[in-house]
Write a protein that holds these residues in place. Sequence first.
Motif, PDB file in Angstrom:
ATOM      1  N   LEU A  28     -12.550  13.403  -5.680  1.00 16.69           N
ATOM      2  CA  LEU A  28     -12.976  12.010  -5.849  1.00 16.69           C
ATOM      3  C   LEU A  28     -11.755  11.116  -5.638  1.00 16.69           C
ATOM      4  N   SER A  29     -11.910  10.121  -4.748  1.00 14.51           N
ATOM      5  CA  SER A  29     -10.758   9.243  -4.516  1.00 14.51           C
ATOM      6  C   SER A  29     -11.205   7.822  -4.200  1.00 14.51           C
ATOM      7  N   ILE A  30     -10.292   6.893  -4.419  1.00 11.86           N
ATOM      8  CA  ILE A  30     -10.559   5.486  -4.088  1.00 11.86           C
ATOM      9  C   ILE A  30      -9.325   4.895  -3.403  1.00 11.86           C
ATOM     10  N   THR A  31      -9.574   4.190  -2.305  1.00 15.55           N
ATOM     11  CA  THR A  31      -8.505   3.437  -1.642  1.00 15.55           C
ATOM     12  C   THR A  31      -8.850   1.959  -1.782  1.00 15.55           C
ATOM     13  N   THR A  32      -7.945   1.227  -2.415  1.00 16.06           N
ATOM     14  CA  THR A  32      -8.177  -0.207  -2.638  1.00 16.06           C
ATOM     15  C   THR A  32      -7.209  -1.009  -1.778  1.00 16.06           C
ATOM     16  N   THR A  33      -7.774  -1.926  -1.010  1.00 17.32           N
ATOM     17  CA  THR A  33      -6.948  -2.773  -0.141  1.00 17.32           C
ATOM     18  C   THR A  33      -7.108  -4.230  -0.567  1.00 17.32           C
ATOM     19  N   LYS A  34      -5.984  -4.872  -0.846  1.00 16.82           N
ATOM     20  CA  LYS A  34      -6.026  -6.289  -1.234  1.00 16.82           C
ATOM     21  C   LYS A  34      -4.918  -7.043  -0.514  1.00 16.82           C
ATOM     22  N   HIS A  35      -5.064  -8.337  -0.424  1.00 15.34           N
ATOM     23  CA  HIS A  35      -3.994  -9.190   0.093  1.00 15.34           C
ATOM     24  C   HIS A  35      -2.823  -9.115  -0.905  1.00 15.34           C
ATOM     25  N   PRO A  36      -1.564  -9.148  -0.429  1.00 12.01           N
ATOM     26  CA  PRO A  36      -0.420  -9.090  -1.351  1.00 12.01           C
ATOM     27  C   PRO A  36      -0.529 -10.098  -2.506  1.00 12.01           C
ATOM     28  N   ARG A  37      -1.098 -11.280  -2.256  1.00  8.04           N
ATOM     29  CA  ARG A  37      -1.164 -12.280  -3.338  1.00  8.04           C
ATOM     30  C   ARG A  37      -2.049 -11.792  -4.496  1.00  8.04           C
ATOM     31  N   SER A  38      -2.996 -10.888  -4.181  1.00 10.39           N
ATOM     32  CA  SER A  38      -3.895 -10.368  -5.222  1.00 10.39           C
ATOM     33  C   SER A  38      -3.232  -9.271  -6.053  1.00 10.39           C
ATOM     34  N   LEU A  39      -2.071  -8.806  -5.609  1.00 10.97           N
ATOM     35  CA  LEU A  39      -1.394  -7.708  -6.327  1.00 10.97           C
ATOM     36  C   LEU A  39      -0.194  -8.208  -7.123  1.00 10.97           C
ATOM     37  N   LYS A  40       0.120  -9.494  -6.926  1.00 12.83           N
ATOM     38  CA  LYS A  40       1.332 -10.074  -7.553  1.00 12.83           C
ATOM     39  C   LYS A  40       1.313  -9.935  -9.074  1.00 12.83           C
ATOM     40  N   GLY A  41       2.476  -9.711  -9.643  1.00 15.85           N
ATOM     41  CA  GLY A  41       2.604  -9.693 -11.106  1.00 15.85           C
ATOM     42  C   GLY A  41       2.345  -8.335 -11.730  1.00 15.85           C
TER      43      GLY A  41
END
Length: 272
Positions: A142-155
Motif C-alpha cells: 500500500l502506498s501513496i504519492t502526494t504532489t503539491k506546489h512548494p507553497r503548500s509544503l512550506k513550514g
Amino acid sequence: MKRIGLLGCGAMGTQIALAIDSGQIPATLTHVFDESKEKSALLVEKLTNKPEIVENSHLLSSNPVDIVVEAASQDAVMDVSLSVLQNKKDLMIMSVGALLDESIYDILSDACKDFKKTIYLPSGAIAGLDGIKSVKNELESLSITTTKHPRSLKGAKFFETSDINLDEINSSTVIFEGTAKEAVSLFPANINVAALLSLTGVGSEKTGVKIVADPNTEKNTHHIVAEGKFGKMTFTIENYPDENNPKTSRLAILSAIETLKKYCLNDIQIGT
Ligand SMILES: NC(=O)C1=CN([C@@H]2O[C@H](COP(=O)(O)OP(=O)(O)OC[C@H]3O[C@@H](n4cnc5c(N)ncnc54)[C@H](O)[C@@H]3O)[C@@H](O)[C@H]2O)C=CC1
Ligand SMILES: O=C([O-])CC(=O)C(=O)O
C-alpha cells in the motif's frame, strides 16, 4: 437537533461552521474554540447563529454538545481527545496523523468502548478507503504519492533538518520517501491522508509515502496504489486546494461536511 462544538476556526473549521449556519448540516453550532482569539472572533462574526467562544479547548466537551469536531492540529488531538470521550461526547478528527502514535490510538479506542462513544475519521482529501477497508486482510502493499506546489509544503518540520530549499525547486522533485509514520510527524499539516490510509490498511510502518514538490501544479494530487491477493486498486485524486489554506484540499473540507451531515441525519446511508 444535534449540538456541535468546534475546535479550530481556520480554513476547514470556518467552512464547517458556515455549512451548519446555512442549514446544510442540520445541527446547531453551540461552542467554538481556537488558540487564536482573532480566528474564533472572525469566524463568529461571519455566522448568523452565533456560538459561544469558550476560554479553552476542554470547555467544548464539558458543555452540552453531542460531538466535538476537531479541525485544528495533531497537538490539539493529543490534548483533548481523551477528555472529550470521558465527558461522553462523540469526536470527529481531521488531524488524523496524531493517531499514528500507537499508545494514543489504543487509549482512545479503549475509551470509545468504555464510554460508549464514537470517533469519526472522515476520508478527508482522498477516496477509495471503502475498497481498501474491504481488502485489508489480503493487502500485500500500500502506498501513496502526494504532489503539491512548494507553497503548500512550506513550514513543515521536515525542512528544519533538510537541505532542500523549496524556493529553489523549479521542476517536479521528490523531497521525501519513507513510511507513513515518518511522514506524518515530518509533514503534520500535509499528509494526514497517509495516516488514514495506513489505519485502514496495513499500518503506518508498512504504508509507503512519497512527497513531491511540483512548482508547475495548481493541485494537491494523491495517487494511491494497493496490491494483494484480491488484485490491484489505484486511485488518483486531483484536488484543488482551499482558497484560504493551500495545504488543505477542498475535498477534505467537503468530506468533513458530508460526515457531519451523515452523523446528524437519520436517513438511507450509501457506501461502506
Ligand atoms: N484528514 C485529512 O484529509 C486532512 C486533514 N487536514 C488537517 O485538518 C486540520 C485543519 O485544517 P485547516 O483548517 O486547513 O488548517 P488551518 O491552519 O487553516 O486552521 C487550523 C486552526 O486551528 C487552530 N489551532 C491549531 N492548533 C490548535 C490547538 N492546539 N488548539 C486550538 N486551536 C488550534 C489554528 O489557530 C488555526 O486557526 C489541520 O490539522 C490539517 O492538517 C487538512 C487537510 C486534509
Ligand atoms: O488536503 C490534502 O490534500 C491533504 C492534507 O493536507 C493532509 O492530508 O493533511
